[in-house]
Design a protein around this motif. Sequence first.
Motif, PDB file in Angstrom:
ATOM      1  N   GLU A   1     -29.304  18.537 -33.526  1.00 19.55           N
ATOM      2  CA  GLU A   1     -28.869  18.045 -32.219  1.00 19.55           C
ATOM      3  C   GLU A   1     -27.749  17.020 -32.378  1.00 19.55           C
ATOM      4  OE1 GLU A   1     -29.556  18.786 -29.148  1.00 19.55           O
ATOM      5  OE2 GLU A   1     -31.067  20.318 -29.558  1.00 19.55           O
ATOM      6  N   ARG A   2     -27.866  16.154 -33.356  1.00 16.92           N
ATOM      7  CA  ARG A   2     -26.844  15.133 -33.568  1.00 16.92           C
ATOM      8  C   ARG A   2     -25.524  15.768 -34.011  1.00 16.92           C
ATOM      9  NH1 ARG A   2     -29.482  10.240 -33.415  1.00 16.92           N
ATOM     10  NH2 ARG A   2     -31.694  10.273 -33.932  1.00 16.92           N
ATOM     11  N   VAL A   3     -25.608  16.795 -34.874  1.00 16.35           N
ATOM     12  CA  VAL A   3     -24.383  17.464 -35.325  1.00 16.35           C
ATOM     13  C   VAL A   3     -23.696  18.167 -34.145  1.00 16.35           C
ATOM     14  CG1 VAL A   3     -23.495  19.338 -36.765  1.00 16.35           C
ATOM     15  CG2 VAL A   3     -25.156  17.725 -37.711  1.00 16.35           C
ATOM     16  N   ALA A   4     -24.485  18.840 -33.286  1.00 17.22           N
ATOM     17  CA  ALA A   4     -23.910  19.522 -32.123  1.00 17.22           C
ATOM     18  C   ALA A   4     -23.250  18.517 -31.181  1.00 17.22           C
ATOM     19  CB  ALA A   4     -24.992  20.311 -31.386  1.00 17.22           C
ATOM     20  N   THR A   5     -23.902  17.366 -30.967  1.00 14.74           N
ATOM     21  CA  THR A   5     -23.323  16.332 -30.096  1.00 14.74           C
ATOM     22  C   THR A   5     -22.056  15.752 -30.719  1.00 14.74           C
ATOM     23  OG1 THR A   5     -25.552  15.798 -29.335  1.00 14.74           O
ATOM     24  CG2 THR A   5     -23.811  14.206 -28.862  1.00 14.74           C
ATOM     25  N   LEU A   6     -22.099  15.554 -32.074  1.00 17.19           N
ATOM     26  CA  LEU A   6     -20.916  15.057 -32.764  1.00 17.19           C
ATOM     27  C   LEU A   6     -19.766  16.062 -32.661  1.00 17.19           C
ATOM     28  CD1 LEU A   6     -19.700  12.842 -34.550  1.00 17.19           C
ATOM     29  CD2 LEU A   6     -20.552  14.107 -36.546  1.00 17.19           C
ATOM     30  N   TYR A   7     -20.088  17.343 -32.737  1.00 21.26           N
ATOM     31  CA  TYR A   7     -19.075  18.384 -32.589  1.00 21.26           C
ATOM     32  C   TYR A   7     -18.426  18.321 -31.201  1.00 21.26           C
ATOM     33  CZ  TYR A   7     -17.170  23.118 -31.987  1.00 21.26           C
ATOM     34  OH  TYR A   7     -16.357  24.198 -31.717  1.00 21.26           O
ATOM     35  N   LEU A   8     -19.235  18.079 -30.166  1.00 17.64           N
ATOM     36  CA  LEU A   8     -18.690  17.949 -28.820  1.00 17.64           C
ATOM     37  C   LEU A   8     -17.733  16.754 -28.737  1.00 17.64           C
ATOM     38  CD1 LEU A   8     -18.558  18.613 -25.794  1.00 17.64           C
ATOM     39  CD2 LEU A   8     -20.617  17.222 -25.476  1.00 17.64           C
ATOM     40  N   GLY A   9     -18.136  15.610 -29.278  1.00 15.05           N
ATOM     41  CA  GLY A   9     -17.263  14.441 -29.263  1.00 15.05           C
ATOM     42  C   GLY A   9     -15.975  14.689 -30.032  1.00 15.05           C
ATOM     43  N   ALA A  10     -16.097  15.352 -31.201  1.00 14.98           N
ATOM     44  CA  ALA A  10     -14.903  15.655 -31.984  1.00 14.98           C
ATOM     45  C   ALA A  10     -13.978  16.613 -31.233  1.00 14.98           C
ATOM     46  CB  ALA A  10     -15.307  16.246 -33.324  1.00 14.98           C
ATOM     47  N   ALA A  11     -14.559  17.594 -30.532  1.00 17.28           N
ATOM     48  CA  ALA A  11     -13.748  18.539 -29.763  1.00 17.28           C
ATOM     49  C   ALA A  11     -12.989  17.818 -28.651  1.00 17.28           C
ATOM     50  CB  ALA A  11     -14.626  19.638 -29.175  1.00 17.28           C
ATOM     51  N   VAL A  12     -13.657  16.866 -27.976  1.00 16.11           N
ATOM     52  CA  VAL A  12     -12.987  16.110 -26.913  1.00 16.11           C
ATOM     53  C   VAL A  12     -11.826  15.311 -27.487  1.00 16.11           C
ATOM     54  CG1 VAL A  12     -13.264  14.252 -25.237  1.00 16.11           C
ATOM     55  CG2 VAL A  12     -15.022  16.019 -25.439  1.00 16.11           C
ATOM     56  N   LEU A  13     -12.066  14.596 -28.577  1.00 13.92           N
ATOM     57  CA  LEU A  13     -11.009  13.783 -29.176  1.00 13.92           C
ATOM     58  C   LEU A  13      -9.874  14.658 -29.697  1.00 13.92           C
ATOM     59  CD1 LEU A  13     -13.170  11.145 -31.108  1.00 13.92           C
ATOM     60  CD2 LEU A  13     -12.013  10.896 -28.905  1.00 13.92           C
ATOM     61  N   ALA A  14     -10.215  15.796 -30.325  1.00 15.73           N
ATOM     62  CA  ALA A  14      -9.174  16.687 -30.831  1.00 15.73           C
ATOM     63  C   ALA A  14      -8.326  17.254 -29.696  1.00 15.73           C
ATOM     64  CB  ALA A  14      -9.818  17.827 -31.624  1.00 15.73           C
ATOM     65  N   THR A  15      -8.969  17.608 -28.590  1.00 21.18           N
ATOM     66  CA  THR A  15      -8.225  18.131 -27.442  1.00 21.18           C
ATOM     67  C   THR A  15      -7.303  17.066 -26.859  1.00 21.18           C
ATOM     68  OG1 THR A  15     -10.097  19.586 -26.951  1.00 21.18           O
ATOM     69  CG2 THR A  15      -8.441  19.281 -25.220  1.00 21.18           C
ATOM     70  N   ILE A  16      -7.773  15.810 -26.814  1.00 22.10           N
ATOM     71  CA  ILE A  16      -6.937  14.720 -26.308  1.00 22.10           C
ATOM     72  C   ILE A  16      -5.709  14.540 -27.193  1.00 22.10           C
ATOM     73  CG2 ILE A  16      -6.846  12.226 -25.958  1.00 22.10           C
ATOM     74  CD1 ILE A  16      -9.742  12.357 -25.012  1.00 22.10           C
ATOM     75  N   VAL A  17      -5.930  14.548 -28.525  1.00 17.46           N
ATOM     76  CA  VAL A  17      -4.808  14.398 -29.453  1.00 17.46           C
ATOM     77  C   VAL A  17      -3.830  15.554 -29.299  1.00 17.46           C
ATOM     78  CG1 VAL A  17      -4.166  14.350 -31.888  1.00 17.46           C
ATOM     79  CG2 VAL A  17      -6.134  13.027 -31.087  1.00 17.46           C
TER      80      VAL A  17
ATOM     81  N   SER B   1     -18.149   8.030 -25.797  1.00 22.00           N
ATOM     82  CA  SER B   1     -18.214   6.687 -26.386  1.00 22.00           C
ATOM     83  C   SER B   1     -19.588   6.050 -26.246  1.00 22.00           C
ATOM     84  CB  SER B   1     -17.150   5.790 -25.736  1.00 22.00           C
ATOM     85  OG  SER B   1     -15.864   6.358 -25.909  1.00 22.00           O
ATOM     86  N   PHE B   2     -20.202   6.185 -25.093  1.00 19.94           N
ATOM     87  CA  PHE B   2     -21.440   5.456 -24.817  1.00 19.94           C
ATOM     88  C   PHE B   2     -22.703   6.280 -25.025  1.00 19.94           C
ATOM     89  CE2 PHE B   2     -18.231   3.367 -22.075  1.00 19.94           C
ATOM     90  CZ  PHE B   2     -18.249   2.125 -22.684  1.00 19.94           C
ATOM     91  N   TYR B   3     -22.547   7.603 -25.174  1.00 22.25           N
ATOM     92  CA  TYR B   3     -23.753   8.407 -25.346  1.00 22.25           C
ATOM     93  C   TYR B   3     -23.676   9.318 -26.568  1.00 22.25           C
ATOM     94  CZ  TYR B   3     -27.513  11.716 -24.491  1.00 22.25           C
ATOM     95  OH  TYR B   3     -28.625  12.492 -24.634  1.00 22.25           O
TER      96      TYR B   3
ATOM     97  N   SER C   1     -29.458   2.907 -31.467  1.00 23.36           N
ATOM     98  CA  SER C   1     -30.576   2.680 -30.562  1.00 23.36           C
ATOM     99  C   SER C   1     -30.290   3.313 -29.209  1.00 23.36           C
ATOM    100  CB  SER C   1     -30.826   1.180 -30.391  1.00 23.36           C
ATOM    101  OG  SER C   1     -29.660   0.554 -29.875  1.00 23.36           O
ATOM    102  N   THR C   2     -31.345   3.760 -28.555  1.00 25.75           N
ATOM    103  CA  THR C   2     -31.211   4.449 -27.274  1.00 25.75           C
ATOM    104  C   THR C   2     -30.762   3.478 -26.185  1.00 25.75           C
ATOM    105  OG1 THR C   2     -32.995   5.926 -27.943  1.00 25.75           O
ATOM    106  CG2 THR C   2     -32.400   5.910 -25.601  1.00 25.75           C
TER     107      THR C   2
ATOM    108  N   LEU D   1     -24.523   5.568 -16.224  1.00 26.65           N
ATOM    109  CA  LEU D   1     -23.129   5.167 -16.081  1.00 26.65           C
ATOM    110  C   LEU D   1     -22.226   5.930 -17.037  1.00 26.65           C
ATOM    111  CD1 LEU D   1     -23.294   1.294 -15.571  1.00 26.65           C
ATOM    112  CD2 LEU D   1     -22.795   3.051 -13.885  1.00 26.65           C
ATOM    113  N   SER D   2     -22.753   6.314 -18.191  1.00 25.12           N
ATOM    114  CA  SER D   2     -21.925   7.055 -19.148  1.00 25.12           C
ATOM    115  C   SER D   2     -21.623   8.471 -18.671  1.00 25.12           C
ATOM    116  CB  SER D   2     -22.621   7.094 -20.515  1.00 25.12           C
ATOM    117  OG  SER D   2     -23.801   7.882 -20.451  1.00 25.12           O
ATOM    118  N   VAL D   3     -22.534   9.047 -17.886  1.00 27.07           N
ATOM    119  CA  VAL D   3     -22.296  10.405 -17.388  1.00 27.07           C
ATOM    120  C   VAL D   3     -21.714  10.409 -15.973  1.00 27.07           C
ATOM    121  CG1 VAL D   3     -24.154  11.323 -18.811  1.00 27.07           C
ATOM    122  CG2 VAL D   3     -24.647  10.636 -16.462  1.00 27.07           C
TER     123      VAL D   3
END
Length: 928
Positions: free
Chosen positions: A254-270, A304-306, A315-316, A324-326
């Motif tokens: 689950e953490r890897v999939a979430t990290l992949y989503l964050g990386a995809a967002v940042l890569a698309t922004i770049v 950033s926040f989730y 920590s959760t 607020l993050s969503v």
Amino acid sequence: MKWGGRWARIGGILVLAVALAGLGALSFARRIGTLEPDLGVEWTQSSSGPVALAVTPDGPAWNAGVRPGDVLRRIDGAEVDSALDAGSLPWNTPAGSTLVLDLARGPETVTAELPSRWLQRPEPYGYLALVGIAFFVSGLFISLRWPNVRGGFMYAWLAAALFVHLVCSHTGRADGLDWTIYWMDRIAGAMAPALLMHFGLVLSRRAVPARRLGIAVAYAPAAAILFTDLWLAPGGLGGIYRFASPVRVAELVERVATLYLGAAVLATIVLLTRSYSRSSSTLHRSQLRWLLWGLIGGLVPFVSFYALPFSIGASTLPPWATFLSVLPLLIVPAAFTAALARYRLYDLSSLVRRGLTEVNAVFFAFAVYAVAREGASGLLGMSDSGARYTGTFVAILAYTPLRKLVQAGVDRVFYRRRYSYRATLLDWARELSAETDLQALLRRVSRRVSETLELKAARVLIRTGASRFESIEAGAGMQRLEPGRELLARLERESVVSLEAGELAELPWARWLFAMKVKGRVTALLVTADRYAPDEPLSTEDRALLGTLSAHAATAIEAARLVHEVRQRADEIGQLQARQEKILESSAVGLLLTDAAGKILAWNRALEEMYQLRREAAIGRTLGEIFPIQLVKRVEREAATAPPGDQARIYRFNLVNRAGQRLVVNLAVTPAPEEDGRGAQVITFDDVSERVKLEEQVLRQERLASLGLVAAGVAHEVNTPLTGISSYTQMLLEDLPAGDVRRATLEKIEAQTRRASNIVNSLLNLARPERTEFAEVSINDTVREVLQLFAPQTRGRNISVRTSLDAAIPAIRGNRGKIQQVLLNLLMNARDACGQDGEISVSTRRRGDRVRVEVSDNGIGIAAEDLPRIFDPFFTTKGLGKGTGLGLSISYGIVQEHGGDLHAESAPGELTRFSVELPAASVERALA
């Protein structure tokens, strides 16, 4: 074929949309409000079996005696070998039941009776489902409305994947539908980051080889995550049971999939940022700006926040921070839709600024709510409900000032050095729009521009000709500019034109010309010089500021100019109206103006006096409400028969005013068409009563004088043969015996001779009236005497005589016998007009310094065409042999001799009234 393929595509899209919507609706119905079991214990896998890794204090497991380190052997007598089985078993336990756990605590065996507790899930599923629905509607809209737009196809798949991922959520029941929803969610969640990067690659317009490489890099992690899910899932290949700690492995995936989503967002922004910096197309850059702001404003807070904290095992976050993050996620479908639909692309900065203001204001309001709630609960010791109410109340009070502070901060970030300029400009724009004095407006613009930018000079030139601009600012001196055709064309095309020093001979100090346009036309010019400091020329931002100011000021100046012109026209119209009203009021002719509906719009003073009706009582009413129907019909008939545009005239119309006075007027009806062409009218009333009366008197006296001359000669000639006839007749009567049959014939000859002699004598009296002796006469006594003489004339006719005598009327000076003759003649005429069963009225009253006697009857009346001739000698309306036509002529002469007037009015079949007006004795003595 083309239309068939189009409808097939639309049909396929709609079928897929209906299927996804149905699946989402089922998932939402099962998921919303679903409870999950909460035993207060977390299991991890060990070599000895499932071990209690953490136990929540005061939770069900802690209260049942479960402690960290306990090894789970059995649940309700069933062996448990895996921590996954230990975690999924409570889902099949109804709420309120009790689980019996057999635990190994060192060498001891402990039994714990654990009550099943089901709680509401804390995550904001409802809001995420709303975001998913927004993506679904956005993608469907783009795929149907703009199917061929660049990136539209990929965005539709991205929107579908995000809809499934955010709306489809399994409940943990592990039935067939739940497993279907689970796998749809996992597939969509793994594909969404890859589709996002693919979408970014398409819109970045990169070369085909680079795009293919990027697509491969994007989808490879997605494929790996899907394969891993399939291999690990207990409902799949079950590879998770190969690990010593399955729960940790599942969490790691689950953490890897979430990290992949964050990386995809940042890569698309770049990727989009680099494409934005390299693109030369304004439209493309505007699209990329929308996409970047959508990603940054909507997904970066979530990442950033989730996403990142969850990926690294931080920590959760508390529930309110998670929400607020969503919260900004709704920005993403809105921004992406605007970018693909190309809707208001050039308003991005303004819209993003407003969005950031609102989002940050809400964020800080929630922060204030959380701080106030914690403070009320911890420091003041309030209950949970009281703390919530206190936090809500404080957040509501703080929202407005917080929003103002946030807006100021966002504006400073956006505008940087231009912030103070923008603030000045906004205040300026509000002030300019409220100014309607053109001179004051021009002075303010020139002074404010010079002071704000420290310019040597600034002037506003108003366009006064095809290629002429002039300064009309008072006290600024005459400034005129006549730009050539080329410069004027540049000003029409561009907003600002740079000039060399001394380039304009009329304005050698001018360095910049700013076109002030209204509806694309240059209506004015803002001309500026350099700054006082020669090393600080106007920068690009300064020119942009002045260009914006010119756009605002152009509208204000044009409005002020129009107001100035309107005021001038209003003054001119006011003066013209005052002049016209003065002319109308000074006119001796009565005048009124009607609109197309016949309502009276104007009524002058002469008409007030003539008709005895105030204009306030006439204006706003129709002609039929004011005048007799005969006049209205006559006006309509004459106006209708007159040639178009010509004046219709009505001569000598008899009109009775509101005071009962009979008038003779000439009318003129002049059309005055309104702007819509409808027929308004101007009607003039010329009172010719006195003129007509004088003309009638002159004509009558001329006739009487002529008749007198003729009558004198005729009387002398006729009297001689009449005397002879009468004498011979009398001699024959004396010679005939009393019983002779011829005697009756001779008596008739003698009677007719006497009658003819009387007529001849009347003519002599009319031509040469004898001198009359005047004395004071009581008119009431005279009327009574005449009525006594007249009484025998009504016998046998059933005629009633009514009297109304005013006892207070004064005496007159006149000849009683002649006055009696006049009254008796009027009564005899009334008797003849009444016939049988008639009614005659006699009244006396005072009218100013005159005495009035009225004799009226309800007989046959006098025709309108005969009324002007009744005082003419020998004119009679009686039958042949019933009147000589001299009675009214003699009566008229007697009344004239007494200095009075004799009037007649008649309504045939209703009323005939003769009025005798004589001066009072006091007036006669005063005149004597």
